[in-house]
Design a protein around this motif. Sequence first.
Motif, short mmCIF file in Angstrom:
data_model
loop_
_atom_site.label_atom_id
_atom_site.label_comp_id
_atom_site.label_asym_id
_atom_site.label_seq_id
_atom_site.Cartn_x
_atom_site.Cartn_y
_atom_site.Cartn_z
N ASP A 133 43.01 44.71 27.83
CA ASP A 133 42.43 45.71 28.71
C ASP A 133 43.43 46.81 29.01
O ASP A 133 44.64 46.67 28.79
CB ASP A 133 41.97 45.06 30.02
CG ASP A 133 40.86 44.04 29.79
OD1 ASP A 133 40.00 44.30 28.93
OD2 ASP A 133 40.88 42.99 30.46
N LYS A 134 42.94 47.93 29.54
CA LYS A 134 43.79 49.10 29.76
C LYS A 134 44.95 48.81 30.71
O LYS A 134 46.02 49.43 30.59
CB LYS A 134 42.96 50.27 30.29
CG LYS A 134 42.29 50.01 31.64
CD LYS A 134 41.47 51.21 32.07
CE LYS A 134 40.78 50.97 33.41
NZ LYS A 134 39.96 52.13 33.81
N PHE A 137 47.98 47.76 28.57
CA PHE A 137 48.52 48.62 27.52
C PHE A 137 49.97 49.01 27.80
O PHE A 137 50.40 49.08 28.95
CB PHE A 137 47.69 49.91 27.41
CG PHE A 137 46.29 49.71 26.89
CD1 PHE A 137 45.96 48.61 26.12
CD2 PHE A 137 45.30 50.63 27.17
CE1 PHE A 137 44.68 48.43 25.64
CE2 PHE A 137 44.01 50.47 26.70
CZ PHE A 137 43.71 49.36 25.94
N SER A 203 44.05 58.48 24.87
CA SER A 203 44.41 57.11 25.27
C SER A 203 43.84 56.76 26.63
O SER A 203 43.51 55.61 26.91
CB SER A 203 45.94 56.96 25.28
OG SER A 203 46.53 57.90 26.17
N GLN A 204 43.67 57.75 27.53
CA GLN A 204 43.13 57.48 28.86
C GLN A 204 41.64 57.15 28.84
O GLN A 204 41.12 56.61 29.82
CB GLN A 204 43.36 58.68 29.79
CG GLN A 204 44.82 58.96 30.11
CD GLN A 204 45.41 60.03 29.20
OE1 GLN A 204 45.00 60.18 28.05
NE2 GLN A 204 46.36 60.78 29.71
N GLU A 207 39.05 51.87 27.34
CA GLU A 207 38.92 50.82 28.35
C GLU A 207 39.55 49.52 27.88
O GLU A 207 40.21 48.82 28.66
CB GLU A 207 37.43 50.59 28.66
CG GLU A 207 37.18 49.70 29.86
CD GLU A 207 37.48 50.38 31.18
OE1 GLU A 207 37.75 49.66 32.16
OE2 GLU A 207 37.48 51.62 31.22
N SER A 208 39.34 49.17 26.63
CA SER A 208 39.90 47.93 26.09
C SER A 208 39.93 48.00 24.57
O SER A 208 39.23 48.81 23.95
CB SER A 208 39.07 46.71 26.53
OG SER A 208 37.79 46.73 25.92
N THR A 234 35.41 52.45 24.89
CA THR A 234 35.79 53.54 25.77
C THR A 234 35.13 53.37 27.13
O THR A 234 34.15 52.64 27.28
CB THR A 234 35.40 54.90 25.17
OG1 THR A 234 33.99 54.93 24.95
CG2 THR A 234 36.11 55.13 23.85
N LYS A 235 35.67 54.06 28.12
CA LYS A 235 35.17 53.88 29.48
C LYS A 235 33.85 54.61 29.67
O LYS A 235 33.53 55.59 29.00
CB LYS A 235 36.19 54.35 30.50
CG LYS A 235 36.43 55.84 30.53
CD LYS A 235 37.45 56.17 31.62
CE LYS A 235 37.62 57.67 31.78
NZ LYS A 235 38.59 58.00 32.84
#
Length: 984
Positions: A133-134, A137, A203-204, A207-208, A234-235
């Motif tokens: 998960d983020k 990272f 990169s932001q 999400e995972s 992605t989020k």
Amino acid sequence: MNVKRTKQCLFRSFLFFSGLLIAMVTSAQQFTVRGTVKDATGEPVIGANVMVKGTSNGTITDIDGKYSVSDVNSSSVLVFTFIGYKNEEMACKGQHEINVILSEDLQTLDEVVVVGYGSLSKKELSSSIVQVDKSQFQQGAMNNPMEMLTGKVAGLNVNNTASANPNSGSSLQIRGATSITASNDPLIVIDGIAGGDIRNLSSQDIESMTVLKDAASAAIYGTRGANGVILITTKKGVSEPGTAKVTYDSWFGVNLVNDGPDILSPDEFRRSRRGTDYGASTDWYGLLLRDFSYDNNQYVSIDGSTKNGYYGASFNYKNATGIDLKSEREEYGGRFVIEQRVIDNRLQLNGSLNARRVNETWGNDGMFDTALSMNPTMPLYDDKGNYYQPSSPTGARNPVAELKDIDNNGQRLYVLGTAEAKLNILRSEKQTLNTSLSYSLHYNDLKQQYFTPSTSGESYWNGYKGRAEVTYQKWYTQRLEWLVNYALDVQNHSIKAVAGYTYENAHWERLQASNNDFAYDNIKWHDLGSGSYLTDGKAQMATGQSASKLIGTFGRINYNWKKLLMASASIRYEGSTKFGKNHKWGAFPSASIAWEIANMDFMKNASKVVKSLKPRISYGVTGRSDFDSYLSLATYSTKGSYLMNGEWVKGYAPSVNANPELGWEKSLSVNIGVDFVLWNRLRGSIDWFDRQSKDLLYNYTAPQPPFVYNNILVNVGTTQNRGIELSIDGDIFKGTKVEWTSGINYSYGTTKLKVLSNNMYQASYVELYQKPGVGTSEYFFRVQEGGKVGQFYGYEYAGVEDGKMLIYTDEGEKVPVSEADAKYKRYIGNGTPTSFLSWNNTLRYKNFDLSIFFRGAFGFDIFNMRRYGMGLQGAGTDNVLRDAYLKDKNIVTGGGVISSFFLEKGDYFKLENVTLGYNFTPKPNKILNSMRVFVSAKNLFTLTGYSGNDPSIVSVNGLTPGVDSNSAYPTATQLSLGLTLRFK
């Protein structure tokens, strides 16, 4: 330029910002009870209820797990609750800060893990799948998002050979290299879109990332799953319906260049009398380095929810410069995602669009090698103030002029778009049924421009006034996919099933044109037709294109009985136009089963210790089809011109032998593992795998007749890859003022070539990586049946005699290297690490968090190309390493020969990343929700016995590992400062 002064100033700045960060914290005053709510892994719990017991006074935790409750007295008791966790009560007793760790209620908490074409509870997994998960990272500035996975997954090696070059990418490899001709890279899947380009994403926005390591989990991707699969999620929109949250995230990093190779100084060069003394003292290597190299990343997003859906949008700007004078990268990226539910939430409409514009400027890494080996007494400029052009040896160039005057740049456009409609047919407590239809487009294009002026070394040696070239390429893939999902819960039985159909169409096109000899340098490539080579008929032009189609049907069923027995089975039936007409289609089955022993009756007495103990076994068949189109066909190419009826006519003929039996490479894999959770604070898994890749593609000698040409690409060989993986992390200090979570990932594995020949196609061995140099026919690597992949093949060093390097003959005698015979060669080492190790540590104290990450590789050799090329006094280069006159002063000859003298142990262990962060809890307000600042340092030091470059930048993925290129990009320590603001 003073690199040492620059490094000192930047280190002082780093210490200043760290001190300022601490000073800001110590000056903060607390007026209410505040704190952080986390789970047992140290992750913040978002949306937890915090209430003053017996009152209606309370709040909920924010996105960072922070809370603030006012009007609390010393006798108050705070109650912390959240679904899936046990309630906690804490007496205030005059405390102004209370941090809480909520314990998992394992009966209700199920972490959701993304898998191929769906998601499962972590407890339901029966194959080797790891989700990062983020919050886990790697932090700090980085070139591409894949660097965030470095060291996070046992068996996944993220190899970056030029981390300080913004245009460099990461090489990814899961469980070793097993293909000789096709790619060994894993399949990247972005939000369900296979083959997406990771550099299209900020990169932001991620999400995972989920890594499918074994064939049982990857088989549903058929002919593309043999190298493993990485699923990127992605989020999406967040917050309560009718609200939106804005996030601003940025970092700024600087690169501090590490010391370069130790070569003779100008004065030492003069004393050694290695060449002509031109009277100057020039630090060629230092002149190629920037005084200031940076990485700037700015990101802003808005995410929200409506009554019947969600939305999200983000914008990202990046600008980074390399350590060298030329390399630079600028990016503008945007993303939009939306979901809307209609017809009583039965119909879901989803869409997303990612677009990114990239401007790249490329340097020439080979100039670092030129700078090191160049005569240091040559001047930078000539008497007229122009760049000095060496007149010998043939082809010599001024490396500073090459970087500054040559213009080599490109513009990329990435687009990734999806549209999906999902219909919920059944929605009951016991069963659900839905179907979805989606379309996606993955589009990349690249326009490259190159110009070398009339004053360049290339023009000087080739006798023309400049050269210009323009190349345009584009890649685009369209995909249509239909899915059906069904879930059923009946008493002790739970079934989840998915079935689908995929149609994929991929295209590539290329247009290239070049011309030479221009009247003016400032025109560059903007008037390509004005060069004289076009008039003389010597200009060049080329075009090309390829296309392929892939069609697949697939299905998977997951079964769970009493949370004791978990099983899964899948199959994909797939065809591709890349394969021969007799081998278009194939089936890829898989099966796995797991047993949760901790839930058995006989384990009740151990329930306080053993929270989970789940052995599992899986088997699957996957494929590998990452090779060019049309290889199975007898494609035609031009074969010169012929005079027919008084006119010259172009002739065409088949360019390769047709092979209607050409097919995918097949991987059969067995995985045995166990997952465990002990005392609710120690978590881990152990895996053993055996993967055999069959029907490997290789070019063999073809019998004539019936074939036209003497070689043909066919499926023959077999490799075997075996290994073990260990992943373990635990809460060393938990529920104390200082919390410490530590985790280790370890993997061990080797790959052997089991089969290389059959009755029709024979080969004794495979040779790889040809030795540089004109007319050479030697290779660094040789692999034969029964041998390991990555073996160096050369002469064994036998000492020195009268300044001459000696080697062993095939009979064990010592002879000078000048008498070397090919029959004396033997296997002298292996460039593939047998073991990889990473060690993650996270410490938390109040609002501080500290992350410390180590990694290493062991059990491999590195061929030191710099020592090979300029490490001895007899080297053919002008300048040499100082060791040539110190450590190796007794050796005069022997350079340029592939021998074990140039092999060194490559084992290393390094401090990769240190990040110190602080999470501010603002006073109650209507604007700012939370703020986080961090300082990060990357690539701090490396412990190794290797004498060349930092061994961590040496490529160890693929079939030619462990060659330390003499043109390697310089390494750097990177310092970065980051800020994250989350608004209400």
